[in-house]
Scaffold this motif. Sequence first.
Motif, PDB file in Angstrom:
ATOM      1  N   THR A  10      15.379 -14.230  -8.636  1.00 41.64           N
ATOM      2  CA  THR A  10      16.383 -13.484  -9.412  1.00 41.64           C
ATOM      3  C   THR A  10      16.714 -12.154  -8.759  1.00 41.64           C
ATOM      4  O   THR A  10      17.888 -11.797  -8.603  1.00 41.64           O
ATOM      5  N   GLY A  11      15.669 -11.406  -8.364  1.00 41.12           N
ATOM      6  CA  GLY A  11      15.916 -10.115  -7.730  1.00 41.12           C
ATOM      7  C   GLY A  11      16.624 -10.261  -6.405  1.00 41.12           C
ATOM      8  O   GLY A  11      17.482  -9.438  -6.055  1.00 41.12           O
ATOM      9  N   GLY A  12      16.282 -11.324  -5.637  1.00 42.13           N
ATOM     10  CA  GLY A  12      16.970 -11.536  -4.363  1.00 42.13           C
ATOM     11  C   GLY A  12      18.449 -11.800  -4.546  1.00 42.13           C
ATOM     12  O   GLY A  12      19.291 -11.262  -3.809  1.00 42.13           O
ATOM     13  N   VAL A  13      18.784 -12.636  -5.533  1.00 37.69           N
ATOM     14  CA  VAL A  13      20.196 -12.929  -5.793  1.00 37.69           C
ATOM     15  C   VAL A  13      20.926 -11.663  -6.242  1.00 37.69           C
ATOM     16  O   VAL A  13      22.030 -11.358  -5.767  1.00 37.69           O
ATOM     17  N   ILE A  14      20.307 -10.917  -7.163  1.00 33.62           N
ATOM     18  CA  ILE A  14      20.945  -9.688  -7.659  1.00 33.62           C
ATOM     19  C   ILE A  14      21.120  -8.678  -6.529  1.00 33.62           C
ATOM     20  O   ILE A  14      22.199  -8.067  -6.376  1.00 33.62           O
ATOM     21  N   MET A  15      20.090  -8.487  -5.709  1.00 30.36           N
ATOM     22  CA  MET A  15      20.185  -7.530  -4.613  1.00 30.36           C
ATOM     23  C   MET A  15      21.199  -7.975  -3.570  1.00 30.36           C
ATOM     24  O   MET A  15      21.904  -7.151  -2.976  1.00 30.36           O
ATOM     25  N   LEU A  16      21.302  -9.305  -3.328  1.00 28.43           N
ATOM     26  CA  LEU A  16      22.294  -9.801  -2.376  1.00 28.43           C
ATOM     27  C   LEU A  16      23.708  -9.533  -2.874  1.00 28.43           C
ATOM     28  O   LEU A  16      24.581  -9.078  -2.113  1.00 28.43           O
ATOM     29  N   VAL A  17      23.933  -9.823  -4.165  1.00 26.18           N
ATOM     30  CA  VAL A  17      25.263  -9.551  -4.737  1.00 26.18           C
ATOM     31  C   VAL A  17      25.558  -8.061  -4.684  1.00 26.18           C
ATOM     32  O   VAL A  17      26.678  -7.636  -4.326  1.00 26.18           O
ATOM     33  N   ALA A  18      24.560  -7.238  -5.035  1.00 31.69           N
ATOM     34  CA  ALA A  18      24.760  -5.787  -4.995  1.00 31.69           C
ATOM     35  C   ALA A  18      25.022  -5.311  -3.570  1.00 31.69           C
ATOM     36  O   ALA A  18      25.863  -4.425  -3.341  1.00 31.69           O
ATOM     37  N   MET A  19      24.308  -5.898  -2.589  1.00 29.82           N
ATOM     38  CA  MET A  19      24.512  -5.508  -1.201  1.00 29.82           C
ATOM     39  C   MET A  19      25.918  -5.870  -0.736  1.00 29.82           C
ATOM     40  O   MET A  19      26.599  -5.071  -0.067  1.00 29.82           O
ATOM     41  N   LEU A  20      26.391  -7.078  -1.078  1.00 36.22           N
ATOM     42  CA  LEU A  20      27.746  -7.483  -0.689  1.00 36.22           C
ATOM     43  C   LEU A  20      28.786  -6.576  -1.339  1.00 36.22           C
ATOM     44  O   LEU A  20      29.736  -6.128  -0.664  1.00 36.22           O
ATOM     45  N   ILE A 193      14.924  -2.373   2.171  1.00 38.12           N
ATOM     46  CA  ILE A 193      13.854  -1.412   1.879  1.00 38.12           C
ATOM     47  C   ILE A 193      13.576  -1.374   0.377  1.00 38.12           C
ATOM     48  O   ILE A 193      12.424  -1.401  -0.071  1.00 38.12           O
ATOM     49  N   ILE A 194      14.644  -1.302  -0.416  1.00 42.74           N
ATOM     50  CA  ILE A 194      14.485  -1.308  -1.869  1.00 42.74           C
ATOM     51  C   ILE A 194      13.847  -2.617  -2.330  1.00 42.74           C
ATOM     52  O   ILE A 194      12.945  -2.630  -3.181  1.00 42.74           O
ATOM     53  N   MET A 195      14.312  -3.738  -1.740  1.00 36.63           N
ATOM     54  CA  MET A 195      13.786  -5.048  -2.130  1.00 36.63           C
ATOM     55  C   MET A 195      12.297  -5.151  -1.825  1.00 36.63           C
ATOM     56  O   MET A 195      11.505  -5.581  -2.672  1.00 36.63           O
ATOM     57  N   PHE A 196      11.895  -4.724  -0.622  1.00 34.98           N
ATOM     58  CA  PHE A 196      10.488  -4.824  -0.260  1.00 34.98           C
ATOM     59  C   PHE A 196       9.639  -3.845  -1.081  1.00 34.98           C
ATOM     60  O   PHE A 196       8.497  -4.152  -1.424  1.00 34.98           O
ATOM     61  N   GLY A 197      10.196  -2.652  -1.375  1.00 36.70           N
ATOM     62  CA  GLY A 197       9.461  -1.727  -2.223  1.00 36.70           C
ATOM     63  C   GLY A 197       9.219  -2.290  -3.613  1.00 36.70           C
ATOM     64  O   GLY A 197       8.102  -2.246  -4.138  1.00 36.70           O
ATOM     65  N   LEU A 198      10.283  -2.839  -4.210  1.00 39.86           N
ATOM     66  CA  LEU A 198      10.135  -3.453  -5.533  1.00 39.86           C
ATOM     67  C   LEU A 198       9.238  -4.678  -5.482  1.00 39.86           C
ATOM     68  O   LEU A 198       8.455  -4.936  -6.405  1.00 39.86           O
ATOM     69  N   PHE A 199       9.352  -5.450  -4.377  1.00 41.88           N
ATOM     70  CA  PHE A 199       8.502  -6.629  -4.234  1.00 41.88           C
ATOM     71  C   PHE A 199       7.026  -6.237  -4.184  1.00 41.88           C
ATOM     72  O   PHE A 199       6.178  -6.897  -4.779  1.00 41.88           O
ATOM     73  N   GLY A 200       6.740  -5.124  -3.453  1.00 47.34           N
ATOM     74  CA  GLY A 200       5.357  -4.666  -3.402  1.00 47.34           C
ATOM     75  C   GLY A 200       4.831  -4.289  -4.772  1.00 47.34           C
ATOM     76  O   GLY A 200       3.702  -4.620  -5.134  1.00 47.34           O
ATOM     77  N   ILE A 201       5.672  -3.589  -5.552  1.00 46.25           N
ATOM     78  CA  ILE A 201       5.248  -3.201  -6.904  1.00 46.25           C
ATOM     79  C   ILE A 201       5.026  -4.438  -7.773  1.00 46.25           C
ATOM     80  O   ILE A 201       4.015  -4.557  -8.478  1.00 46.25           O
ATOM     81  N   VAL A 202       5.996  -5.378  -7.724  1.00 42.22           N
ATOM     82  CA  VAL A 202       5.874  -6.595  -8.533  1.00 42.22           C
ATOM     83  C   VAL A 202       4.683  -7.427  -8.086  1.00 42.22           C
ATOM     84  O   VAL A 202       3.958  -8.006  -8.910  1.00 42.22           O
ATOM     85  N   TYR A 203       4.452  -7.494  -6.760  1.00 40.33           N
ATOM     86  CA  TYR A 203       3.334  -8.285  -6.248  1.00 40.33           C
ATOM     87  C   TYR A 203       2.002  -7.711  -6.729  1.00 40.33           C
ATOM     88  O   TYR A 203       1.121  -8.456  -7.181  1.00 40.33           O
ATOM     89  N   ARG A 204       1.857  -6.371  -6.623  1.00 34.20           N
ATOM     90  CA  ARG A 204       0.622  -5.760  -7.104  1.00 34.20           C
ATOM     91  C   ARG A 204       0.455  -5.973  -8.611  1.00 34.20           C
ATOM     92  O   ARG A 204      -0.640  -6.264  -9.092  1.00 34.20           O
ATOM     93  N   GLY A 205       1.567  -5.795  -9.350  1.00 35.19           N
ATOM     94  CA  GLY A 205       1.485  -6.036 -10.791  1.00 35.19           C
ATOM     95  C   GLY A 205       1.125  -7.475 -11.111  1.00 35.19           C
ATOM     96  O   GLY A 205       0.319  -7.744 -12.013  1.00 35.19           O
ATOM     97  N   ASN A 206       1.714  -8.427 -10.347  1.00 38.99           N
ATOM     98  CA  ASN A 206       1.419  -9.843 -10.573  1.00 38.99           C
ATOM     99  C   ASN A 206      -0.047 -10.146 -10.262  1.00 38.99           C
ATOM    100  O   ASN A 206      -0.711 -10.880 -11.002  1.00 38.99           O
TER     101      ASN A 206
END
Length: 453
Positions: A10-20, A193-206
């Motif tokens: 979900t975040g990848g799709v949203i970030m891709l749309v936002a990036m485009l 950078i934003i995606m990987f930062g958020l991914f790190g936070i979500v990964y640690r939380g998960n």
Amino acid sequence: MSLTRQFVLTGGVIMLVAMLAAGLFIGEIASRTTIENTASSTALLMDSFVSPLAHALATEDILPPEEREELNELLSGDHFKQRFPYLEIWKEGGLVAYSTTENLIGRRFTPPDGLIVALGGEISAQYANLDAREHLDRGIDSKYLEIYVPVREHSSGRVIAVAEIHESTQQLEHELWWLRFKTWLAVAGATFIIMFGLFGIVYRGNQLILSQQRQLRGRMVEIEQAAQHNRILKERSQRASGRVAELMENYLRRIGADLHDGPAQLIGFAALSVEHVRRARTDAQREEELHALETVLSDALRDIRTTSKGLMLPEIEDLPLPAVVRQVVSNHELRTGTEVLVHCDDISHPLTHAINICVYRFLQESLNNAFRHAGGNGQRISCKLDDSVLSLVVEDDGGNGPAELASLDSGLGLVGLRDRVESLGGIFRINHRTDGGTRVEMSVVVADEEQND
């Protein structure tokens, strides 16, 4: 799916749309700004030599020949002509007052959008419409940037004409390509950078959630096991309490029977003997009856004392465990003439009275059985307190004891002893070794406050 996978999808799709969207928006703004800056620079350049020569258009519709020749000479340079191949000066209403293409001078065409904007006093830039009539007449098929520059009267500042410059887009397209590339690179880099930062936070939380879930599942399993164990202990304690009550009832009945058959019968006989004493006719006969009466009463008193001795325990309520063990062992050694080896930890804190009684009866019954069935061969006791669990073990090396000592029974037997231990939530075990010896063991949990009193 895990939270990490859900975020990646979900975040990848949203970030891709936002990036485009951001890339297109920023790229369009940057391109438009570059075009406007290019138009402004070109307008400043052209205004520096067009305005002085076009002042005659304040009163004329067509640029006079002298100014036209001078403009032609200025625009004839190869480098200048390569960058700015065409130039028109428009009057209001779409009239061409000057053009590098001679056959367009004096003709009227549909006013372009940029001309209308420039007549309002603003610089305008747009890509050439190759379908416009003036371009079709000249046969232009290359893409150019049309820059419309207002030409103002020196005295009043009013717009008297509009200069249209056709600028080659080759250099501009190259700049726009690099600009768009850098824009997309910056947007993509920031997005990742934003995606990987958020991914790190979500990964640690998960991972934290998964770890807590595993711990909770483990705790639930432990709680379920503890609950099951408590249910088993509760059922065992209830059964043991019921059996203890039944055994005590039987024990009381046996005591009642012993009192009825022993002391009660003797006392009844003594009561009859009193009448014989009363009826004695001689002193010798009375003395004989009194002696018989004394003998009967002595036997009754002895039977009562024997029965009471089996019912009473010595004062052990405030004694520590080693003292209780020593007292049981001392009584057993004096009564049987055998030796008992003791290995007991230094447990100095007193236990509850119920546990002390249970320990006393356990040792007493186990030692009696060791003497009865093994003749006191290899009698030994060990006791320890480990993590609030009190363990006592009585062992013998086997053998045959004298049959006449079978009456040395504490009264409840092993069945009653098991029930007594289990009623306190403990465990009672009997193991018969292959060498003929016997091991009797009990363990019971001792509360912390019992250890720290």
